[in-house]
Design an enzyme around this catalytic site. Structure first.
Site, PDB file in Angstrom:
ATOM      1  CG  HIS A   1      41.073  46.452  34.695  1.00 47.09           C
ATOM      2  ND1 HIS A   1      41.660  45.797  35.754  1.00 47.09           N
ATOM      3  CD2 HIS A   1      39.802  46.742  35.099  1.00 47.09           C
ATOM      4  CE1 HIS A   1      40.800  45.714  36.755  1.00 47.09           C
ATOM      5  NE2 HIS A   1      39.660  46.275  36.387  1.00 47.09           N
TER       6      HIS A   1
ATOM      7  CG  HIS B   1      36.628  42.498  35.866  1.00 43.81           C
ATOM      8  ND1 HIS B   1      37.677  42.152  36.684  1.00 43.81           N
ATOM      9  CD2 HIS B   1      36.364  43.797  36.151  1.00 43.81           C
ATOM     10  CE1 HIS B   1      38.025  43.197  37.429  1.00 43.81           C
ATOM     11  NE2 HIS B   1      37.244  44.206  37.113  1.00 43.81           N
TER      12      HIS B   1
ATOM     13  NE  ARG C   1      29.390  45.626  45.540  1.00 44.44           N
ATOM     14  CZ  ARG C   1      30.013  45.834  46.704  1.00 44.44           C
ATOM     15  NH1 ARG C   1      31.340  45.844  46.763  1.00 44.44           N
ATOM     16  NH2 ARG C   1      29.313  46.063  47.795  1.00 44.44           N
TER      17      ARG C   1
ATOM     18  NE  ARG D   1      34.700  47.839  47.165  1.00 45.30           N
ATOM     19  CZ  ARG D   1      35.037  48.234  45.949  1.00 45.30           C
ATOM     20  NH1 ARG D   1      35.845  49.280  45.789  1.00 45.30           N
ATOM     21  NH2 ARG D   1      34.584  47.602  44.882  1.00 45.30           N
TER      22      ARG D   1
ATOM     23  CG  HIS E   1      38.733  52.159  37.880  1.00 45.45           C
ATOM     24  ND1 HIS E   1      38.287  52.095  36.577  1.00 45.45           N
ATOM     25  CD2 HIS E   1      38.408  50.964  38.460  1.00 45.45           C
ATOM     26  CE1 HIS E   1      37.717  50.918  36.374  1.00 45.45           C
ATOM     27  NE2 HIS E   1      37.784  50.217  37.495  1.00 45.45           N
TER      28      HIS E   1
ATOM     29  CG  ASP F   1      36.435  47.476  34.354  1.00 40.51           C
ATOM     30  OD1 ASP F   1      36.293  46.366  34.882  1.00 40.51           O
ATOM     31  OD2 ASP F   1      36.312  48.536  34.988  1.00 40.51           O
TER      32      ASP F   1
END
Length: 457
Positions: A57, A59, A83, A211, A270, A321
């Site tokens: 994972h 990003h 975020r 979401r 997660h 991540d």
């Protein structure tokens, strides 16, 4: 190009073996393996070898903002405040910057002992939210980075449509991610095109989260996986769990398991906040839990219920991540240490008499390879020749052998104990340094100087 290797000592699927000789075909796969065989002229000679580990994972772009969110705001800081900083930062990134950052991330992964990565790729569009002329321009840049570094890549284009469980429109900060099913199909098609230029590449799909993707959306895009991996963020934050219950009447993992065909092609990233029934049923599904202990600690997510999940036969792999740090040893160490701190015990995630480091390493290799759909994580015929050589002369590993070597590396060491790394039989790290590090790091430094000009926290 074919090659032969002689490994002084290697961790094979059935345990440690000495004098292991490998033949590797032109596609990078192991074609022959023998034990107790002397080295032959022309062999590449290596010392103590572990199989390559998957970073399931990533990003990549977030590596460039590591450390920029460590200033307390006026209220309580959380994942959600982090975020907002991330949204501001990504608006500074163009395709050239993304390629430079991804290459640096992959260099650091290789030097830590990772040989394959699952790139959970959601930065698709231009800063104003419009698609590039090539909808897969940003995916192309991740692939270009892998061409430079030699990292084996699984591309996971992300579907991101909504801002919340009640399907509110995406916010301005999410405009670079946003896609409907038709645009997403183009993104996946272009990612496949670009990944097809790489020697070791897989393409899957990634609904970002419950979401950001409705159940109808997920059903609509699932055929695009075409047998490849399916990854999704889930139950990372307690606020996410509460919002899911409010909107659907169910917890996130339960909501997913009851409505989608979750199986061994899936990776639930997660899955931090599960009740006992979710733990049991996720383990039974055959899916992989994608654990990112350093990022989860950095963001204050909470601790994964690892003891109960592993007792139920659950599979897991590790990822870095947000890349707050890139260190294979520390990811596994923190996974175990989190359990020690909460339970006030030692050697929690292993069975009596079993090496904790070896147990965690084997499980993460197996789960990670499954999660990204690549033939790695084991030194065996038919597997890719992903080989990680440890430096036994390093003080941390002095006098160690067998499982004690893994324990000492994972619980007392870091990337400095990795001497060399081969991906598909090709040397990508020599004497602890990636073969392309100098070029990649120069470009990265220049890129960061430009990105950071005028930045304020």
């Amino acid at each position: 190009m074919s090659a032969d290797f002689h490994l002084a000592c290697a961790l094979l699927p059935d345990g440690w073996a000495r004098d292991v000789r490998l033949s590797v075909g032109p596609d990078g796969a192991i074609t022959a393996l023998s034990v107790g065989e002397a080295a032959q002229p022309g062999d590449t000679r290596l010392g103590t070898i572990l199989p390559g580990m998957t970073n399931l994972h990533s990003h990549a772009f977030q590596r460039a903002m590591a450390g920029l969110s460590e200033r307390r705001g006026s209220g309580t800081d959380s994942f959600w405040s982090w975020r907002e900083i991330m949204y501001r930062f990504l608006d500074r990134l163009d395709p050239d910057a993304v390629e430079a950052i991804a290459a640096m991330v992959q260099v650091e992964m290789l030097e830590a002992g990772f040989t394959a990565v699952g790139e959970f790729h959601y930065l698709h569009h231009a800063p104003d939210g419009s698609p590039y002329d090539d909808a897969g321009e940003m995916a192309a840049r991740i692939c270009a980075a892998a061409t430079t570094t030699g990292m084996a890549l699984t591309m996971l284009p992300v579907f991101y449509r909504w801002s919340g469980f009640k399907q509110a429109p995406a916010t301005p900060g999410q405009r670079r991610f946003n896609a409907d099913p038709d645009l997403y199909a183009r993104l996946v098609e272009r990612a496949r095109h670009h990944a097809g230029q790489l020697p070791h590449a897989v393409v899957g799909i990634a609904p970002h989260s419950l979401r950001a993707a409705s159940m109808d959306d997920i059903r609509a895009i699932l055929p695009l996986a075409d047998g490849g991996p399916v990854h999704i963020h889930i139950a990372e934050q307690t606020g996410e769990v509460d919002a899911c219950i409010d909107a659907t009447g169910a917890r996130p993992v339960r909501h997913l398991l009851d409505r989608q065909p979750v199986n061994d092609s899936w990776c639930l990233v997660h899955a931090t906040h599960m009740d006992a029934g979710e733990v049991r049923d996720l383990a039974a599904s055959g899916a992989v839990a994608g654990l990112c202990p350093m990022t989860e600690a950095s963001l204050g997510d909470g601790l994964f219920p690892a003891v109960d999940y592993l007792a139920a036969g659950g599979r897991f792999g590790i990822g870095s991540d947000s890349h707050i740090r890139i260190d294979l040893a520390e990811e596994l160490r923190l996974l175990e240490y989190g359990q020690r701190l909460t339970r006030r015990e030692r050697n929690v995630l292993s069975a009596p008499g079993v090496s904790t480091g070896r147990h965690l390493f084997d499980a993460a290799c197996e789960g990670g390879a499954q999660a990204i759909g690549q033939a790695t994580g084991r030194i065996a015929v038919g597997q890719r020749a992903d080989l990680v050589e440890l430096d036994e002369s390093h003080p941390v590993l002095a006098g160690r052998s067998g499982d004690a070597l893994i324990d000492s590396w994972l619980f007392a060491g870091d990337a400095r104990q990795v001497r060399s790394v081969h991906v598909g039989g090709i040397p990508r790290v020599i004497d602890g340094q990636a073969t392309c590090r100098e070029t990649v790091s120069r470009r990265y430094e220049k890129t960061l100087q430009s990105i950071m000009a005028g930045w304020t926290t």
